[in-house]
Design an enzyme around this catalytic site. Structure first.
Site, PDB file in Angstrom:
ATOM      1  N   GLU A 302       1.051  -1.545   0.272  1.00 36.78           N
ATOM      2  CA  GLU A 302      -0.385  -0.072   0.310  1.00 36.78           C
ATOM      3  C   GLU A 302       0.873   0.978  -0.004  1.00 36.78           C
ATOM      4  O   GLU A 302       0.378   2.147  -1.032  1.00 36.78           O
ATOM      5  CB  GLU A 302      -1.012   0.414   0.526  1.00 36.78           C
ATOM      6  CG  GLU A 302      -2.352  -0.975   1.310  1.00 36.78           C
ATOM      7  CD  GLU A 302      -2.183  -1.479  -0.138  1.00 36.78           C
ATOM      8  OE1 GLU A 302      -2.540  -0.872  -1.412  1.00 36.78           O
ATOM      9  OE2 GLU A 302      -2.857  -2.466   0.129  1.00 36.78           O
ATOM     10  N   HIS A 305       2.134   2.479  -3.279  1.00 33.63           N
ATOM     11  CA  HIS A 305       1.213   2.732  -4.174  1.00 33.63           C
ATOM     12  C   HIS A 305       1.199   3.842  -4.017  1.00 33.63           C
ATOM     13  O   HIS A 305       0.080   4.486  -5.298  1.00 33.63           O
ATOM     14  CB  HIS A 305      -0.155   2.423  -4.389  1.00 33.63           C
ATOM     15  CG  HIS A 305      -0.918   0.997  -4.545  1.00 33.63           C
ATOM     16  ND1 HIS A 305      -0.773   0.929  -5.920  1.00 33.63           N
ATOM     17  CD2 HIS A 305      -1.631  -0.136  -3.748  1.00 33.63           C
ATOM     18  CE1 HIS A 305      -1.907  -0.415  -6.386  1.00 33.63           C
ATOM     19  NE2 HIS A 305      -1.517  -1.240  -4.876  1.00 33.63           N
TER      20      HIS A 305
HETATM   21  N1  B3K Z   1      -5.804  -1.464  -4.515  1.00 29.29           N
HETATM   22  C1  B3K Z   1      -6.428  -2.226  -3.425  1.00 29.29           C
HETATM   23  C2  B3K Z   1      -7.959  -3.011  -3.878  1.00 29.29           C
HETATM   24  C3  B3K Z   1      -9.164  -2.309  -3.801  1.00 29.29           C
HETATM   25  C4  B3K Z   1     -10.505  -3.641  -4.293  1.00 29.29           C
HETATM   26  C5  B3K Z   1     -11.458  -3.102  -4.649  1.00 29.29           C
HETATM   27  N2  B3K Z   1     -12.537  -4.592  -5.407  1.00 29.29           N
HETATM   28  C6  B3K Z   1      -5.666  -2.544  -2.153  1.00 29.29           C
HETATM   29  C7  B3K Z   1      -4.499  -3.367  -3.226  1.00 29.29           C
HETATM   30  O1  B3K Z   1      -4.148  -3.861  -4.272  1.00 29.29           O
HETATM   31  O2  B3K Z   1      -3.188  -2.145  -2.387  1.00 29.29           O
HETATM   32 ZN    ZN Z   2      -2.102  -2.572  -4.799  1.00 26.89          ZN
END
Ligand code: B3K
Ligand code: ZN
Length: 872
Positions: A302, A305
């Site tokens: 995370e 990201h």
């Molecule tokens: N981006 C989110 C996942 C969201 C899922 C939506 N159904 C977590 C991740 O991959 O980091």
């Molecule tokens: Zn992700």
């Protein structure tokens, strides 16, 4: 509710947004029963004359104002999916103000604004923001955000939103307010807030670019200590991204909140990550080693990201793997750099071959970039994440670390603050490296796993050795053309030494070694060899393909002993085990099964007796291929025959090495007591891999002793698993004690429930049903559903595939009930049927019958889409 039968969304139909939101000013009056949201959107029209349409679902519209004027009901058109504002048409810019009401406590979908315990939280990815406010809910609309939160101070003492906090003040009537601002252009799927009684652990540090940063990890209640490990992981992730990718954090604060009710693992909202509590809360008393490692990895994911996803976001949801595959690759590298590269690769490949290959060969197979979808939440899959990461890894292998890093720098700087596509990513890498790698895009367009069929030819007279490699399309995508495949390999001579690369070949040499295969056929030739060498192909799993290369049992045994890297040794062992198991299950005859089994047991015995072998590596070698991996290796699988063959092999293994197993288990006892140090974790990993084998012979004595004297959750849980899964004396007593001791800890309760659900016996089904009749069954809590039903459907083939079809029926019935609560959770569970087209006819027939009633009622888009793809 949107129409489940509406036409799919198609990549080919993408058009840039006609209107965009430049800035958003949100004011929340928070309350768990009734919240109110006022939004001011500064809108700009980029296609003159285009109608202004906003997304919005399940919102109680109070009023609308356009440029300061209240709109009459005939000035807009409101549907279940959104809103069109008639007087905006023809304007170049306007300000739209709206007020809506929300009911967080009634929101069991956990999408939009919802209540979890005493907290109010949001989840917006992929399309949840439209359940909070009317908005242009698509990732290529990037706005600047200001969020004001107001709530009763006693019930919501902490008020968090994305970005930096710029003010807070006390209001009248016991209320207070906090204002947050996110200066970075951000799409609405990254919006977040969290409010309620929370405690935090905190650390201040200075970023590599001299920015002062406060890191906070929050949890509901008064005791933040279980967040401490996660806080350390945030700091490690931040430093690693600075060093390995040169990426700095870009706000003054990074907040992370743990939530007991959360549909996925975690969410990378800008400046305010919201996590499933299971990926935050941990101490040695309540978390296993695997929990700690998973926390570090998800925290890293995370955090990473923030650049791969947030600073550079997606043009549309078809590009999902641009952020997910890339960020998985980044988190894999983080773990590999911090711990063991070989082990991380082994774990990732195990997941890929066991689950992603199966997904890619099953009813729900789809390209990493699908051409169309009905419900995007159905595409957060192993294919988009893990296969997506493999494609990035292939690019890395092809270019080498330095050129890859240059390409990443270029991608981040060219697209900073923008929404990008996969084409943009490969263009940046091509420009930075001078290598046109846009051919990698073909990997995104085609489903299925390609096959590399390899034949060996040795001409003893001339000392000439050839590898004839043919790339075949995936079995489920027959017409597919060849894909670029970076192949790393080695040839071992009779002494186990590696030979130089081939003298003659028609492929492209890669800077870091290995060849890029581009065609359907390649021949690699070595000259002047004294004896026939032993080839090792796809070193480090350099490409996500199925390798078909016939080895004798003796050769595989040699590979286990002599191959250079741990991955290749482990891989040779797995192949040997696979051959034995498939033969014993009657699924695929092996040329010499007795020899193969002897070679397997000899190799495992040698590893057991080798005090110098890394215990965690040996542990991985003792984890034999699971049923998913076995089923994936044959065109038609009888799951119960595979289960029986695996059980029988484990029995023989336990018997053959009974003494050595017990000796190695005992020898590691002291080392296993060393807390969270890598060496202690490795010792426990091996002990706990061996314990189930030992339990087959000692009636549970070792496991009972471990349970009684456990030095932390890792030991305690391994002992409980061995006892419960073997069903030996003391198992039930241990479960009762464990359950009572952790009755007020939902995450640990999930753990023992998961063990009950995965006991490899058909009767596990009745045990699951019994639990569902107790207050422990919490259908609105995704973790509990996953522990009980997810564990049953995905990790208990002996019970799920029961010959009376009751396993299938239980899951199908629960999908129907859960669909009304949380469609994403229901759809995930339904995925357990993806292998149906390749189950033996009797199993497939029972599964189709179990699914038939589901097809009758009214279903969410999530479940309806998957049902339509499963054979009726
Ligand atoms: N981006 C989110 C996942 C969201 C899922 C939506 N159904 C977590 C991740 O991959 O980091
Ligand atoms: Zn992700």
């Amino acid at each position: 509710m949107r129409d489940p039968d509406a036409a799919p969304v198609r990549l080919a139909d993408y058009r840039p947004p006609a209107w965009t939101v430049e800035a958003v000013d949100l004011v929340f009056e928070l309350d768990r029963e009734e919240s109110e949201v006022e939004a001011v959107l500064a809108l700009r029209c980029d296609v003159p004359g285009a109608p202004l349409r906003l997304d919005g679902e399940a919102l109680a519209l109070r009023w609308l104002e356009l440029d300061g004027r209240r709109l009459a009901v005939d000035e807009f058109h409101l549907t279940n999916e959104g809103l069109e504002v008639f007087p905006a048409q023809g304007l170049a810019r306007c300000r739209l103000r709206s007020r809506v009401g929300l009911r967080p406590a009634a929101n069991t979908r956990l999408e939009g604004l919802y209540a979890s315990g005493r907290l109010l939280l949001t989840q917006c990815e992929a399309e949840g923001f439209r359940r909070i406010s009317f908005f242009i809910d698509r990732p290529d609309v990037l706005a600047r955000w200001r969020t004001t939160l107001r709530a009763e101070r006693a019930r919501y003492p902490v008020l968090l939103a994305g970005g930096n906090r710029i003010s807070e003040r006390v209001l009248e009537d016991g209320r207070h307010e906090a204002v947050w601002e996110n200066p970075h252009p951000t799409p609405c799927y990254l919006f977040a807030l969290a409010a309620g009684p929370m405690a935090r652990v905190s650390k201040r540090l200075t970023g590599a670019d001299s920015r002062e940063i406060e890191l906070n990890v929050w949890v509901e209640g008064e005791d933040p200590e279980p967040c401490r490990y996660a806080l350390g992981a945030v700091e490690r992730a931040l430093r690693w991204d600075e060093q390995r990718f040169g990426r700095c954090y870009d706000l003054g604060v990074f907040n992370v909140v743990a939530a007991q009710d959360f549909t996925m693992g975690a969410m990378e909202n800008k400046g305010l990550n919201i996590f499933n509590a299971r990926y935050i809360l941990a101490d040695e008393r309540s978390a296993t080693d695997a929990d700690f490692l998973a926390i570090e990895s998800v925290v890293g994911h995370e955090y990473f990201h923030n650049w791969s996803g947030n600073r550079v976001t997606l043009r549309d949801w078809f590009q999902l793997s641009l952020k997910e595959g890339l960020t998985v690759f980044r988190d894999q590298e983080f773990t590999a750099d911090l711990h063991s590269r070989d082990l991380k690769r082994i774990e990732d490949v195990r997941l890929l071959r066991g689950r992603q290959f199966a997904e890619d060969a099953g009813a729900l197979a789809h390209p990493v970039r699908p051409a169309e979808y009905r419900e995007i939440n159905n595409f957060y899959t192993l294919t988009v994440y893990e296969k997506g990461a493999e494609i990035i890894r292939m690019l890395h292998t092809r270019l080498g670390e330095a050129a890859f890093r240059a390409g990443m720098d270029r991608y981040f700087s060219e697209h900073d603050g923008r929404a990008a596509t996969l084409e943009d990513f490969y263009a940046a890498h091509s420009a930075a490296s001078g290598v046109d790698c846009r051919d990698m895009l073909a990997w995104y367009a085609q489903a299925g796993t390609p096959v590399l069929a390899v034949e060996r030819h040795f001409d003893a007279e001339h000392g000439r050795f050839e590898l004839r490699i043919e790339q075949r399309p995936p079995a489920n995508v027959p017409g597919a053309g060849p894909l670029p495949i970076p192949l790393r390999f080695a040839l071992l001579d009779a002494f186990g030494h590696a030979l130089p690369p081939p003298a003659v070949h028609d492929a492209e040499a890669m800077p870091g070694g290995g060849l890029l295969l581009r065609h359907a056929r390649h021949v690699l030739r070595w000259e002047g060899l004294a004896a026939e060498p032993l080839p090792v192909l796809n070193l480090g799993f350099s490409a996500p393909v199925r390798l078909e290369l016939a080895y004798t049992a003796l050769e595989r045994g040699r590979l286990v002993r002599e191959a250079r890297d741990g991955f290749a040794r482990w891989d040779a062992l797995q192949a040997l085990a696979l051959e034995v198991l498939l033969d014993r299950a009657g699924a695929r005859p092996a040329p010499a099964p007795a020899e193969a089994e002897a070679a397997l047991f000899a190799a495992l015995g040698a590893l057991l007796g080798d005090a110098a072998a890394h215990p965690a590596f040996v542990a991985e070698c003792f984890v034999l291929p699971d049923i998913d991996t076995l089923a994936d290796a044959v065109p038609v699988a009888d799951p119960l025959a595979l289960v029986a063959a695996r059980e029988a092999l484990l029995e023989r293994l336990a018997e053959t090495h009974a003494e050595a197993l017990a000796a190695r288990f005992a020898a590691l006892e002291a080392a296993a007591g060393g807390g969270l140090a890598d060496a202690a974790m490795a010792a426990r990993r091996l002990r706990h891999a061996l314990l189930p084998l030992i339990t087959r012979r000692d009636g549970g004595a070792a496991a009972r002793a471990l349970f009684a004297g456990a030095r932390g959750m890792d030991e305690r849980f391994a002992a409980l698993r061995a006892l419960l899964h073997a069903g030996v004396e003391g198992a039930e007593a241990a479960r009762v004690r464990f359950a009572a001791e952790f009755a007020d800890d939902p995450l640990v309760t999930d753990k023992w429930i998961g063990l009950v659900a995965t006991r490899p016996r058909p009767e596990a089904l009745e045990a699951v049903q019994a639990l569902m009749a107790t207050p422990l069954w919490l259908p609105a809590n995704p973790n509990r559903v996953r522990a009980l039903l997810g564990g049953f459907a995905r990790s208990n083939p002996a019970a799920f595939h029961r010959a009376d079809g009751a396993g299938y029926r239980l899951v199908a019935e629960q999908v129907a009930l859960l669909d009304a609560i949380n469609p994403q959770v229901a759809a995930r569970l339904l995925g357990a049927f993806e292998g149906l087209p390749r189950w033996a006819p009797a199993f497939a027939g029972r599964a189709r019958a179990a699914l038939a009633p589901l097809r009758q009622g009214e279903r969410s888009r999530d479940v309806a889409e998957l049902l339509a793809r499963l054979p009726a």
